[in-house]
Motif scaffolding. Structure first.
Motif, PDB file in Angstrom:
ATOM      1  N   THR A 182       0.796  -1.220   0.000  1.00  0.00           N
ATOM      2  CA  THR A 182       0.000   0.000   0.000  1.00  0.00           C
ATOM      3  C   THR A 182       0.836   1.281   0.000  1.00  0.00           C
ATOM      4  N   GLY A 183       2.036   1.239   0.609  1.00  0.00           N
ATOM      5  CA  GLY A 183       2.820   2.467   0.709  1.00  0.00           C
ATOM      6  C   GLY A 183       4.146   2.429  -0.008  1.00  0.00           C
ATOM      7  N   GLY A 184       4.519   1.261  -0.527  1.00  0.00           N
ATOM      8  CA  GLY A 184       5.816   1.136  -1.182  1.00  0.00           C
ATOM      9  C   GLY A 184       5.676   0.789  -2.648  1.00  0.00           C
ATOM     10  N   GLU A 185       6.805   0.457  -3.234  1.00  0.00           N
ATOM     11  CA  GLU A 185       6.862   0.130  -4.659  1.00  0.00           C
ATOM     12  C   GLU A 185       7.626  -1.184  -4.797  1.00  0.00           C
ATOM     13  N   ILE A 186       6.936  -2.261  -5.110  1.00  0.00           N
ATOM     14  CA  ILE A 186       7.558  -3.585  -5.170  1.00  0.00           C
ATOM     15  C   ILE A 186       8.352  -3.738  -6.464  1.00  0.00           C
ATOM     16  N   ILE A 187       9.610  -4.149  -6.318  1.00  0.00           N
ATOM     17  CA  ILE A 187      10.472  -4.392  -7.479  1.00  0.00           C
ATOM     18  C   ILE A 187      10.426  -5.864  -7.853  1.00  0.00           C
ATOM     19  N   SER A 188      10.533  -6.738  -6.852  1.00  0.00           N
ATOM     20  CA  SER A 188      10.394  -8.184  -7.091  1.00  0.00           C
ATOM     21  C   SER A 188       9.845  -8.841  -5.835  1.00  0.00           C
ATOM     22  N   LEU A 189       9.149  -9.960  -6.033  1.00  0.00           N
ATOM     23  CA  LEU A 189       8.548 -10.669  -4.907  1.00  0.00           C
ATOM     24  C   LEU A 189       8.491 -12.155  -5.238  1.00  0.00           C
ATOM     25  N   GLU A 190       8.965 -12.994  -4.274  1.00  0.00           N
ATOM     26  CA  GLU A 190       8.957 -14.444  -4.490  1.00  0.00           C
ATOM     27  C   GLU A 190       8.666 -15.154  -3.175  1.00  0.00           C
ATOM     28  N   HIS A 191       7.720 -16.080  -3.209  1.00  0.00           N
ATOM     29  CA  HIS A 191       7.385 -16.862  -2.020  1.00  0.00           C
ATOM     30  C   HIS A 191       8.312 -18.074  -1.943  1.00  0.00           C
ATOM     31  N   THR A 192       8.986 -18.246  -0.799  1.00  0.00           N
ATOM     32  CA  THR A 192       9.930 -19.350  -0.603  1.00  0.00           C
ATOM     33  C   THR A 192       9.484 -20.178   0.600  1.00  0.00           C
ATOM     34  N   GLY A 193      10.226 -21.219   0.883  1.00  0.00           N
ATOM     35  CA  GLY A 193       9.912 -22.064   2.027  1.00  0.00           C
ATOM     36  C   GLY A 193      10.096 -21.358   3.355  1.00  0.00           C
ATOM     37  N   ASP A 194      10.928 -20.316   3.388  1.00  0.00           N
ATOM     38  CA  ASP A 194      11.232 -19.627   4.638  1.00  0.00           C
ATOM     39  C   ASP A 194      10.465 -18.314   4.819  1.00  0.00           C
ATOM     40  N   GLY A 195       9.795 -17.867   3.773  1.00  0.00           N
ATOM     41  CA  GLY A 195       9.093 -16.583   3.849  1.00  0.00           C
ATOM     42  C   GLY A 195       9.022 -15.949   2.469  1.00  0.00           C
ATOM     43  N   THR A 196       8.666 -14.693   2.439  1.00  0.00           N
ATOM     44  CA  THR A 196       8.535 -13.977   1.174  1.00  0.00           C
ATOM     45  C   THR A 196       9.764 -13.124   0.923  1.00  0.00           C
ATOM     46  N   GLU A 197      10.474 -13.446  -0.155  1.00  0.00           N
ATOM     47  CA  GLU A 197      11.628 -12.635  -0.581  1.00  0.00           C
ATOM     48  C   GLU A 197      11.087 -11.424  -1.330  1.00  0.00           C
ATOM     49  N   VAL A 198      11.414 -10.236  -0.844  1.00  0.00           N
ATOM     50  CA  VAL A 198      10.905  -9.034  -1.493  1.00  0.00           C
ATOM     51  C   VAL A 198      12.003  -7.981  -1.633  1.00  0.00           C
ATOM     52  N   VAL A 199      12.037  -7.365  -2.791  1.00  0.00           N
ATOM     53  CA  VAL A 199      12.877  -6.186  -3.015  1.00  0.00           C
ATOM     54  C   VAL A 199      11.903  -5.056  -3.333  1.00  0.00           C
ATOM     55  N   ALA A 200      12.020  -3.945  -2.604  1.00  0.00           N
ATOM     56  CA  ALA A 200      11.038  -2.874  -2.775  1.00  0.00           C
ATOM     57  C   ALA A 200      11.649  -1.528  -2.413  1.00  0.00           C
ATOM     58  N   ARG A 201      10.964  -0.482  -2.839  1.00  0.00           N
ATOM     59  CA  ARG A 201      11.283   0.872  -2.386  1.00  0.00           C
ATOM     60  C   ARG A 201      10.225   1.261  -1.367  1.00  0.00           C
ATOM     61  N   VAL A 202      10.656   1.716  -0.187  1.00  0.00           N
ATOM     62  CA  VAL A 202       9.729   2.042   0.897  1.00  0.00           C
ATOM     63  C   VAL A 202      10.165   3.333   1.570  1.00  0.00           C
ATOM     64  N   ASN A 203       9.304   3.866   2.442  1.00  0.00           N
ATOM     65  CA  ASN A 203       9.699   5.051   3.192  1.00  0.00           C
ATOM     66  C   ASN A 203      10.624   4.663   4.349  1.00  0.00           C
ATOM     67  N   GLN A 204      11.197   5.686   4.959  1.00  0.00           N
ATOM     68  CA  GLN A 204      12.208   5.474   5.997  1.00  0.00           C
ATOM     69  C   GLN A 204      11.675   4.657   7.169  1.00  0.00           C
ATOM     70  N   GLY A 205      10.430   4.963   7.597  1.00  0.00           N
ATOM     71  CA  GLY A 205       9.857   4.257   8.739  1.00  0.00           C
ATOM     72  C   GLY A 205       9.666   2.781   8.482  1.00  0.00           C
ATOM     73  N   LEU A 206       9.154   2.437   7.298  1.00  0.00           N
ATOM     74  CA  LEU A 206       8.932   1.032   6.966  1.00  0.00           C
ATOM     75  C   LEU A 206      10.258   0.307   6.770  1.00  0.00           C
ATOM     76  N   ALA A 207      11.255   1.011   6.249  1.00  0.00           N
ATOM     77  CA  ALA A 207      12.584   0.408   6.109  1.00  0.00           C
ATOM     78  C   ALA A 207      13.110  -0.023   7.473  1.00  0.00           C
ATOM     79  N   GLY A 208      12.824   0.786   8.507  1.00  0.00           N
ATOM     80  CA  GLY A 208      13.235   0.430   9.864  1.00  0.00           C
ATOM     81  C   GLY A 208      12.519  -0.814  10.365  1.00  0.00           C
ATOM     82  N   GLU A 209      11.224  -0.946  10.046  1.00  0.00           N
ATOM     83  CA  GLU A 209      10.464  -2.125  10.463  1.00  0.00           C
ATOM     84  C   GLU A 209      10.953  -3.382   9.765  1.00  0.00           C
ATOM     85  N   LEU A 210      11.441  -3.217   8.526  1.00  0.00           N
ATOM     86  CA  LEU A 210      11.907  -4.377   7.746  1.00  0.00           C
ATOM     87  C   LEU A 210      13.357  -4.743   8.061  1.00  0.00           C
ATOM     88  N   ALA A 211      14.060  -3.860   8.777  1.00  0.00           N
ATOM     89  CA  ALA A 211      15.495  -4.063   9.032  1.00  0.00           C
ATOM     90  C   ALA A 211      15.833  -5.432   9.650  1.00  0.00           C
TER      91      ALA A 211
END
Length: 224
Positions: free
Chosen positions: A191-220
């Motif tokens: 809803t707030g970012g820009e997804i570059i790539s996304l892949e569902h794996t056995g361990d979770g969702t691999e995602v490359v995206a552009r996000v705001n500073q606050g969300l980048a901190g949550e994803l750290a």
């Protein structure tokens, strides 16, 4: 602002068709009335870009040519939606006898309220009613404008696309492996970012995206 959601404000002279366009663009029913100051309170609607990003669209009070300074002061709280926007969608009545005068009048008011430096997308509305020769002149003078008819729907897809192209892009690129129990984070990216790539794996969702500073901190904690 708290969630860093992009904000788009619709500005223009009275009766330029701002409310009609907001209704068309968002599918929301808003007051559409051919009257001076038909819209006195800003109406904000949620909208979604083709890539899933959420942004707001706000209809503002109609500007009037030669608006007295004390009236500008009285409407400042209403007009401040324009000052806070990331993008101004400037609607002009293409069937008016003097559309260029409309444009000058609105830009004068924007300058007086401190919004002159905000990105502007010019939109010539009511092309179904405009004289062909007058439209030809406008297309020559304003080649970067989008030409639409809120009544017939002509040009609205092009307008949506142009607005989405001009939305501010999130600042931080991140790569993360998001666990499946953190679907809330994926939703925030959608809803707030820009997804570059996304892949569902056995361990979770691999995602490359552009996000705001606050969300980048949550994803750290899940960064790759």
């Amino acid at each position: 602002q708290r969630n860093e959601i992009a904000a788009v404000a619709i500005v223009g002279c009275t009766n330029a068709g701002k409310s009609s366009l907001l209704s068309r663009l968002t599918g929301a029913g808003v007051l559409v009335e051919d009257a001076l100051f038909a819209t006195l309170d800003p109406t904000t609607r949620r909208s979604e870009a083709a890539d899933g990003r959420i942004y707001t669209l706000t209809d503002t009070v109609g500007f009037v040519r030669h608006l007295p300074h004390d009236l500008i002061e009285a409407f400042r709280s209403t007009l401040e939606e324009s000052v806070l926007a990331d993008l101004l969608v400037h609607i002009v009545d293409g069937s008016d006898a003097d559309p260029q005068g409309q444009i000058r009048a609105v830009r004068t008011v924007l300058s007086e309220i401190g919004a002159a430096d905000i990105a502007e997308q010019l939109v010539i509305n009511k092309i179904d009613r405009a004289e062909p020769d007058a439209l030809t002149v406008l297309r020559t003078q304003y080649p970067d404008a989008v030409y639409v008819s809120a009544r017939t729907g002509e040009g609205l897809d092009a307008l949506r696309e142009r607005i989405e192209q001009r939305l501010p892009r999130p600042a931080v690129e991140v790569a993360a492996l998001v666990p499946y129990d953190r679907g809330d984070l994926l939703n925030k990216i959608h809803t707030g970012g820009e997804i570059i790539s996304l892949e569902h794996t056995g361990d979770g969702t691999e995602v490359v995206a552009r996000v705001n500073q606050g969300l980048a901190g949550e994803l750290a904690p899940y960064a790759r």
